[in-house]
Structures are given as structure tokens and as C-alpha cells.
Design a protein around this motif. Structure first.
Motif, PDB file in Angstrom:
ATOM      1  N   ASP B  11       0.851  -1.194   0.000  1.00 24.60           N
ATOM      2  CA  ASP B  11       0.000   0.000   0.000  1.00 24.60           C
ATOM      3  C   ASP B  11       0.881   1.236   0.000  1.00 24.60           C
ATOM      4  OD1 ASP B  11      -2.197  -1.611   0.226  1.00 24.60           O
ATOM      5  OD2 ASP B  11      -2.284  -1.479   2.414  1.00 24.60           O
ATOM      6  N   TYR B  12       0.488   2.219  -0.793  1.00 25.23           N
ATOM      7  CA  TYR B  12       1.146   3.518  -0.701  1.00 25.23           C
ATOM      8  C   TYR B  12       0.204   4.466   0.029  1.00 25.23           C
ATOM      9  CZ  TYR B  12       4.646   2.217  -4.203  1.00 25.23           C
ATOM     10  OH  TYR B  12       5.676   1.622  -4.877  1.00 25.23           O
ATOM     11  N   GLY B  13       0.713   5.214   0.954  1.00 24.74           N
ATOM     12  CA  GLY B  13      -0.110   6.221   1.635  1.00 24.74           C
ATOM     13  C   GLY B  13      -0.120   7.494   0.819  1.00 24.74           C
ATOM     14  N   ARG B  20      -3.641   0.760  -2.873  1.00 31.63           N
ATOM     15  CA  ARG B  20      -3.101  -0.598  -2.916  1.00 31.63           C
ATOM     16  C   ARG B  20      -2.466  -0.825  -4.284  1.00 31.63           C
ATOM     17  NH1 ARG B  20      -4.055  -5.939   0.283  1.00 31.63           N
ATOM     18  NH2 ARG B  20      -3.132  -4.439   1.703  1.00 31.63           N
ATOM     19  N   ALA B  21      -1.156  -0.959  -4.325  1.00 31.75           N
ATOM     20  CA  ALA B  21      -0.452  -1.133  -5.592  1.00 31.75           C
ATOM     21  C   ALA B  21      -0.317  -2.613  -5.947  1.00 31.75           C
ATOM     22  CB  ALA B  21       0.920  -0.485  -5.514  1.00 31.75           C
ATOM     23  N   LEU B  22      -0.135  -3.450  -4.915  1.00 35.74           N
ATOM     24  CA  LEU B  22      -0.042  -4.897  -5.147  1.00 35.74           C
ATOM     25  C   LEU B  22      -0.907  -5.605  -4.117  1.00 35.74           C
ATOM     26  CD1 LEU B  22       3.782  -5.510  -5.782  1.00 35.74           C
ATOM     27  CD2 LEU B  22       1.948  -5.542  -7.480  1.00 35.74           C
ATOM     28  N   GLY B  39       2.152  -6.223 -17.733  1.00 29.11           N
ATOM     29  CA  GLY B  39       0.979  -5.572 -17.175  1.00 29.11           C
ATOM     30  C   GLY B  39       0.906  -4.164 -17.716  1.00 29.11           C
ATOM     31  N   ALA B  40      -0.300  -3.595 -17.668  1.00 27.06           N
ATOM     32  CA  ALA B  40      -0.469  -2.226 -18.141  1.00 27.06           C
ATOM     33  C   ALA B  40       0.295  -1.271 -17.231  1.00 27.06           C
ATOM     34  CB  ALA B  40      -1.949  -1.868 -18.153  1.00 27.06           C
ATOM     35  N   SER B  41       0.459  -0.057 -17.708  1.00 28.29           N
ATOM     36  CA  SER B  41       1.122   0.955 -16.897  1.00 28.29           C
ATOM     37  C   SER B  41       0.292   1.199 -15.630  1.00 28.29           C
ATOM     38  CB  SER B  41       1.250   2.221 -17.741  1.00 28.29           C
ATOM     39  OG  SER B  41       1.407   3.311 -16.910  1.00 28.29           O
ATOM     40  N   GLY B  42       0.942   1.204 -14.495  1.00 33.27           N
ATOM     41  CA  GLY B  42       0.235   1.408 -13.233  1.00 33.27           C
ATOM     42  C   GLY B  42      -0.219   0.115 -12.581  1.00 33.27           C
ATOM     43  N   SER B  43       0.156  -1.034 -13.167  1.00 26.60           N
ATOM     44  CA  SER B  43      -0.280  -2.302 -12.590  1.00 26.60           C
ATOM     45  C   SER B  43       0.640  -2.763 -11.456  1.00 26.60           C
ATOM     46  CB  SER B  43      -0.349  -3.370 -13.686  1.00 26.60           C
ATOM     47  OG  SER B  43       0.902  -3.516 -14.304  1.00 26.60           O
ATOM     48  N   GLY B  44       1.652  -1.974 -11.147  1.00 20.95           N
ATOM     49  CA  GLY B  44       2.503  -2.313 -10.009  1.00 20.95           C
ATOM     50  C   GLY B  44       3.795  -3.026 -10.364  1.00 20.95           C
ATOM     51  N   LYS B  45       4.196  -2.944 -11.634  1.00 23.46           N
ATOM     52  CA  LYS B  45       5.413  -3.640 -12.068  1.00 23.46           C
ATOM     53  C   LYS B  45       6.660  -3.073 -11.376  1.00 23.46           C
ATOM     54  CE  LYS B  45       4.816  -2.653 -16.441  1.00 23.46           C
ATOM     55  NZ  LYS B  45       3.618  -1.832 -16.369  1.00 23.46           N
ATOM     56  N   SER B  46       6.796  -1.749 -11.389  1.00 25.40           N
ATOM     57  CA  SER B  46       7.972  -1.141 -10.757  1.00 25.40           C
ATOM     58  C   SER B  46       7.960  -1.382  -9.254  1.00 25.40           C
ATOM     59  CB  SER B  46       8.021   0.356 -11.042  1.00 25.40           C
ATOM     60  OG  SER B  46       8.198   0.584 -12.418  1.00 25.40           O
ATOM     61  N   THR B  47       6.773  -1.341  -8.678  1.00 29.59           N
ATOM     62  CA  THR B  47       6.638  -1.609  -7.244  1.00 29.59           C
ATOM     63  C   THR B  47       7.151  -3.008  -6.928  1.00 29.59           C
ATOM     64  OG1 THR B  47       4.714  -0.164  -7.151  1.00 29.59           O
ATOM     65  CG2 THR B  47       4.982  -1.735  -5.345  1.00 29.59           C
ATOM     66  N   LEU B  48       6.771  -3.965  -7.778  1.00 31.46           N
ATOM     67  CA  LEU B  48       7.196  -5.356  -7.591  1.00 31.46           C
ATOM     68  C   LEU B  48       8.726  -5.468  -7.577  1.00 31.46           C
ATOM     69  CD1 LEU B  48       5.976  -8.358  -7.660  1.00 31.46           C
ATOM     70  CD2 LEU B  48       6.649  -8.326 -10.051  1.00 31.46           C
TER      71      LEU B  48
HETATM   72  N1  ADP Z   1       5.841   6.298  -4.297  1.00 30.35           N
HETATM   73  C1  ADP Z   1       4.520   6.135  -4.572  1.00 30.35           C
HETATM   74  N2  ADP Z   1       3.604   6.770  -3.827  1.00 30.35           N
HETATM   75  C2  ADP Z   1       2.287   6.606  -4.085  1.00 30.35           C
HETATM   76  N3  ADP Z   1       1.798   5.843  -5.055  1.00 30.35           N
HETATM   77  C3  ADP Z   1       2.663   5.179  -5.834  1.00 30.35           C
HETATM   78  C4  ADP Z   1       4.079   5.299  -5.643  1.00 30.35           C
HETATM   79  N4  ADP Z   1       4.693   4.537  -6.567  1.00 30.35           N
HETATM   80  C5  ADP Z   1       3.712   3.967  -7.310  1.00 30.35           C
HETATM   81  N5  ADP Z   1       2.492   4.344  -6.870  1.00 30.35           N
HETATM   82  C6  ADP Z   1       1.190   3.902  -7.415  1.00 30.35           C
HETATM   83  O1  ADP Z   1       1.170   2.491  -7.397  1.00 30.35           O
HETATM   84  C7  ADP Z   1       0.637   1.983  -8.604  1.00 30.35           C
HETATM   85  C8  ADP Z   1       1.653   1.088  -9.298  1.00 30.35           C
HETATM   86  O2  ADP Z   1       2.749   1.867  -9.727  1.00 30.35           O
HETATM   87  P1  ADP Z   1       4.017   1.257 -10.468  1.00 30.35           P
HETATM   88  O3  ADP Z   1       4.549   0.158  -9.647  1.00 30.35           O
HETATM   89  O4  ADP Z   1       4.941   2.362 -10.782  1.00 30.35           O
HETATM   90  O5  ADP Z   1       3.355   0.685 -11.795  1.00 30.35           O
HETATM   91  P2  ADP Z   1       4.037   0.329 -13.201  1.00 30.35           P
HETATM   92  O6  ADP Z   1       5.500   0.250 -13.001  1.00 30.35           O
HETATM   93  O7  ADP Z   1       3.404  -0.960 -13.577  1.00 30.35           O
HETATM   94  O8  ADP Z   1       3.638   1.410 -14.144  1.00 30.35           O
HETATM   95  C9  ADP Z   1       0.240   3.186  -9.449  1.00 30.35           C
HETATM   96  O9  ADP Z   1      -1.135   3.408  -9.281  1.00 30.35           O
HETATM   97  C10 ADP Z   1       1.024   4.309  -8.861  1.00 30.35           C
HETATM   98  O10 ADP Z   1       0.315   5.505  -8.985  1.00 30.35           O
END
Ligand code: ADP
Ligand code: MG
Lengths: 285, 257
Positions: B11-13, B20-22, B39-48
Motif C-alpha cells: 500500500d502507498y499512503g 493498494r499497488a499490489l 501488465g499495463a502501466s500502473g499495474s505495479g510492475k515497478s513496485t514489484l
Molecule cells: N511512491 C509512490 N507513492 C504513491 N503511489 C505510488 C508510488 N509509486 C507507485 N504508486 C502507485 O502504485 C501503482 C503502481 O505503480 P508502479 O509500480 O509504478 O506501476 P508500473 O511500473 O506498472 O507502471 C500506481 O497506481 C502508482 O500511482
């Protein structure tokens, strides 16, 4: 349905009058961000120096302005030569330069590490930014009487003025530069095995260094202003002191000569720092 | 080396509101695998990837390598971003050498290793250039070499070719396959490009959006030896179409909501 929509909108569009055309501005020397020919640029630079100088020559030669207000260039030159020959100019110039080196040098020694701390750690920012943000708005010259009471009339109060006048700005500017180090660069360094101190030393500082030198260059100019102000108030040597002395005897030519010297030393420092910046920041060019 | 994500949620605050990102992600990456997550943009790939790299901590769940939980970033998990993560003041060879400079290695040993990876990534000729003098493809190769020289258990790639033109991208895809086979490293790559995922991966995981969760997990039964011709083979086209359908379905359900 889609085809019908396209047809209808085409119909409507046929009834629209043509869009008015704007006349385009011609390319001139004042087109935004267009390079100027080398000759034109040189002409402008030379003119910007020559025109005021010519005005000075004319005004003083015709006697339109009395010599006690505006001495002739020749008189300024000979006054400067006189001071240089007697050796007092060298003593004054060195006294002033030394004060800048000490006061501003101290400010750099404090502000750069502090700025790096503030730019790197949120704790550093929270602890120092509000205080420093406030302190920088207090004019350093207003501290002169207070510092004389606290530190006496000697060197310490002058060094302190320089320090107060530059340390806060340099800290905040350094912190800003350090905050500009890309997050990705820091993250990737951790994944390459760097520890916190190594990230600071091998990534944050090298990336911020050119910007820090820029900040120092800007604030060196401020330091050079403050030192003359400090010397105007109470001293027995220095370029500011020389100006006050000359004023007492209405020696406007001497004042002008000292101003020229102040300008020349200031520009020299600026150019030197620019060269260092260009060398250190070659990668950013 | 086995990388395991068990019930990982993040979760991101956002100004008091949680995002909830993942959501309950379970993925196991086996040794020597090339796993692509699409996954589409915003699906949480970078977060993963950031979680696996140890740069952020999951809200819940655990990530382990060979059973040991990840506690922070380290050179056992090399990371490559889409763009701009080279040190701009260091030459290519000194960028690649960064991780080794932190270790107790003599100069000759360091040099030998850097040379090998420069050759492997085709950067020997530009080793003394600064990053800004390189093309986009060369910059990404340098970033990959810099991560690999530390001999990570797993190489994490975050849309590494996303900013490149189509031709350069294809060259880079062939190169990363080659490197993967030469070095025997495990790769976890995220991308939004289905064709890329199917072409490169031995396995593809499809991520659904909002919140990011695993929608499908399929093996790619293509030959080890993949060339550009592979992309035109019926088997490839069929696989690509089915993964595209999965991604599209996930995207639709996201839009409908
Ligand atoms: N540091 C952050 N703070 C708040 N929300 C975030 C942050 N990083 C990513 N998010 C949110 O989490 C979701 C997944 O982001 P991200 O992992 O960057 O997706 P992707 O890489 O697939 O495009 C998005 O909705 C994004 O807005
Ligand atoms: Mg991303």
C-alpha cells in the motif's frame, strides 16, 4: 453510424470560414534564443563597456560635472598609480582579500557539510531548514553594531559579518543542489552494494559538486560586498577603509580607483571559480 | 537460487488515502529462469521490482531468496531502470566497475572482470566515453553490464528497453537472451510489451491492474534458441495472441470499474 457522423461533421466544416492567418514575425537579433553572429555579439559587449566609458570621458572633460563629483579617467588612473606606488593599495587589497578568505572560507566550511546533511536527510531538513530560512532574511549589515558590542572593533567582528552574510544562503543553495541528485542514482547504488556512507561519498557529493561550486561562486560575490560594508564602519586598513578616508578629504578620484580595484578582484575570483566549475562539471556539459 | 514472493501486498499512503499497488502476489522464480511480468502501466510492475530489490518493504507478505527473507538492497539483486541511472561523471568502464570498487579486489582482477562484461555487452570501443556520449541502447547495455559484474543471483530489469527505438530494442532483446545464456543468471524482467515478454521469457506472468495481482502464469514452450524469425513462427504468434487477450481482458475489467 460512425460514417454518418463523419459525413455530418464534414458538412458543418464546409460552412466554416477559413481560419484567420497571422503574419509571422521575421527573424531578427531579438528572436528568442537564436544564436547571434560572433561579430554582433562582440559589438554589443564592447559597446556596453565603451558607451558608459565615453559618457564618463565627455562629462568630465567638458566640465559638465565638477571634478569632486566625477573625476576624469586620467585623474582616477593617477590616483590609483599613486596608491599603488606607495604600497598602500597592496596592503589594503590584501587585508580585504584575507578577510574574505577567512570569513567566507569559514562560511563555506560550515555551509557545505550542513547543506549536504539537509539535502540528504529529512531529519537534517526538518531540524535546520526553518531556522536558516528565517535567519537568512536578517540583513547582515544590521548585525554590525551588535557584533561590535559582542566582539569588539577588531578582526573577529568583520569575519563574523562575512560569515553571517553568506553562510545561510550557501547552506540553503547547497541543500537544494543535493536534493536534485536523482533518486534512481541513489537506489541503484544500494543495489550495487554501496553502504550509506559510500552512497554519500561516491554518488551524492560528486553529482552535487558542480552545483555546489556554482552556489559558492554566487555567494563569493555577496561576501565581497559585505567585506566592504564591514570596513566602512570601523577599520584601520582595507579597501572599504580607504574609501572612507578618501571621502573625508573629498578625494573622489581615489574612491573611484579603489572601486575599480574592488571590481577587478571580484571579477578575478568569479572567473577563477568559473574555470574550476567548468573543469569539475565537464560531464554535465 | 530460488526467489519467492508469498502473499506480497503493498500500500502507498497518498495524503491519508491508501493506494493498494499490489494485492496478495505469489510468484516463485526458479534458478536460471527468465521470468517476464507483463501488465499495463500502473499495474505495479515497478513496485514489484522495488520490493524484490529491497528498496521498499512490503505492507504484508514475505520475499525470500533461498528461504532467507530480504531485508534491504544488495548486490545479489542487480537492478536496471528504463533510463538515466548511469553515473554521468563516470566513464563507461568506471560505471561498470562501481560495484567492484566497493569490494576488496586488486586492480588487475577488477579490470579482468570489467573487460569481460564490456566485451559481452559490446562496449569495449566506448569504454572511455561518458554516458551522455552514448546512444540509448549503449547506455542500457552499460547499465546491464554494471549490474552483472557484481554477479547477482537475479537480474532485475524494469522496462529496460522501453525508451528505445524498435530496431535497437530488437538488438537489445537478442543481446539480453545471449547474456542470459552465457552467464546463467536468473532474470526477472517487467514490461508492458507482450511481444517482448513472450519472446524473451521462459515464463510469463500477467499482472492485473488496480490493485496489481497475478492474473495468469504461463510457461512459454518455445525453443531455447530464439531469433528474430521466432517472432514470425505460428507458435510464437499464437502465444502472443493468447497473452494479449489476457492482458486486454485485465485492462477492460479495470476500465469497466
Ligand atoms: N511512491 C509512490 N507513492 C504513491 N503511489 C505510488 C508510488 N509509486 C507507485 N504508486 C502507485 O502504485 C501503482 C503502481 O505503480 P508502479 O509500480 O509504478 O506501476 P508500473 O511500473 O506498472 O507502471 C500506481 O497506481 C502508482 O500511482
Ligand atoms: Mg514502471
Amino acid at each position: 453510424m460512425k460514417a454518418a457522423l463523419a459525413e455530418r461533421s464534414a458538412d458543418v466544416r464546409a460552412t466554416w470560414p477559413p481560419l484567420p492567418r497571422r503574419t509571422r514575425s521575421r527573424r531578427t537579433a531579438l528572436t528568442i534564443r537564436t544564436p547571434l553572429s560572433r561579430r554582433a555579439a562582440t559589438a554589443l559587449t564592447v559597446g556596453s563597456l565603451a558607451v558608459p566609458f565615453a559618457c564618463w570621458v565627455v562629462l568630465s572633460a567638458t566640465g559638465a560635472v565638477p571634478a569632486t563629483f566625477l573625476p576624469a579617467p586620467g585623474a582616477v588612473l593617477s590616483a590609483g598609480w599613486e596608491m599603488a606606488r606607495s604600497g598602500e593599495l597592496a596592503v589594503d587589497a590584501w587585508t580585504t582579500t584575507r578577510r574574505v578568505l577567512e570569513g567566507f572560507g569559514l562560511a563555506v566550511l560550515v555551509s557545505v557539510p550542513l547543506g549536504i546533511l539537509m539535502g540528504t536527510f529529512h531529519a537534517g531538513q526538518a531540524a535546520f531548514e526553518p531556522v536558516i530560512g528565517l535567519l537568512r532574511y536578517l540583513p547582515a549589515s544590521a548585525f554590525i553594531p551588535l557584533l561590535i558590542i559582542w566582539l569588539g572593533l577588531g578582526e573577529p567582528s568583520k569575519i563574523a559579518i562575512l560569515f553571517i552574510g553568506t553562510v545561510f544562503f550557501n547552506t540553503l543553495m547547497t541543500a537544494d543542489v543535493v536534493r536534485g541528485v536523482p533518486r534512481a542514482l541513489i537506489d541503484v547504488s544500494y543495489t550495487l552494494g554501496a553502504r550509506r556512507g559510500e552512497v554519500l561519498r561516491k554518488v551524492v557529493v560528486p553529482h552535487a559538486l558542480p552545483g555546489i561550486i556554482d552556489a559558492v561562486r554566487v555567494n563569493a560575490a555577496a561576501a565581497w560586498n559585505f567585506v566592504v560594508v564591514a570596513e566602512l564602519v570601523n577599520s584601520t586598513a582595507g579597501l572599504g577603509y580607504r574609501i572612507v578616508r578618501a571621502q573625508r578629504f573629498l578625494q573622489t578620484d581615489k574612491i573611484f580607483a579603489v572601486l575599480v580595484v574592488i571590481g577587478v578582484i571580484g571579477v578575478t575570483i568569479d572567473v577563477a571559480l568559473r574555470l574550476v566549475r567548468a573543469r569539475v562539471g565537464r560531464w554535465a556539459a | 537460487m530460488t526467489l519467492e514472493l508469498v502473499d506480497v501486498s503493498m500500500d502507498y499512503g497518498l495524503r491519508g488515502r491508501e493506494k493498494r499497488a499490489l494485492d496478495g502476489v505469489n510468484i516463485t522464480v526458479s534458478p536460471r529462469e527468465f521470468l517476464c511480468v507483463v501488465g499495463a502501466s500502473g499495474s505495479g510492475k515497478s513496485t514489484l521490482l522495488s520490493l524484490v530489490a529491497g528498496l521498499t518493504t512490503p505492507t504484508s507478505g514475505v520475499i525470500t531468496i533461498d528461504g532467507r527473507p530480504i531485508t534491504g538492497p544488495g548486490p545479489d539483486r542487480g537492478l536496471v531502470f528504463q533510463t538515466g541511472s548511469l553515473y554521468p561523471w563516470r566513464t563507461v568502464e568506471r560505471n561498470v566497475a562501481f560495484g567492484l570498487e566497493l569490494l576488496d579486489l586488486d586492480a588487475a582482477e577488477r579490470r579482468r572482470r570489467v573487460d569481460w562484461y564490456l566485451a559481452e555487452t559490446g562496449l569495449a570501443d566506448v569504454r572511455r566515453s561518458l554516458p551522455r556520449q552514448l546512444s540509448g541502447g549503449q547506455q542500457q547495455r552499460a547499465a546491464i553490464a554494471r549490474a552483472l559484474v557484481c554477479e547477482p543471483d537475479v537480474l532485475l530489469l524494469d522496462e529496460p528497453f522501453g525508451a528505445l527505438d524498435v530496431q535497437t530494442k530488437e538488438d537489445m532483446q537478442l543481446l539480453i537472451r545471449q547474456i542470459w545464456r552465457d552467464t546463467g543468471t536468473t532474470v526477472l524482467m517487467v514490461t508492458h510489451d507482450v511481444e517482448e515478454a513472450v519472446f524473451l521469457g521462459t515464463r510469463v506472468v500477467v499482472l492485473a491492474s488496480d490493485p496489481g495481482r497475478v492474473a495468469a502464469d504461463l510457461r512459454i514452450p518455445l525453443a531455447e534458441d530464439r531469433t528474430l524469425a521466432t517472432k514470425r513462427s505460428p507458435a510464437f504468434l499464437e502465444l502472443r495472441a493468447s497473452v494479449e487477450d489476457l492482458v486486454r481482458a485485465q485492462h477492460r475489467s479495470g476500465v469497466a470499474r
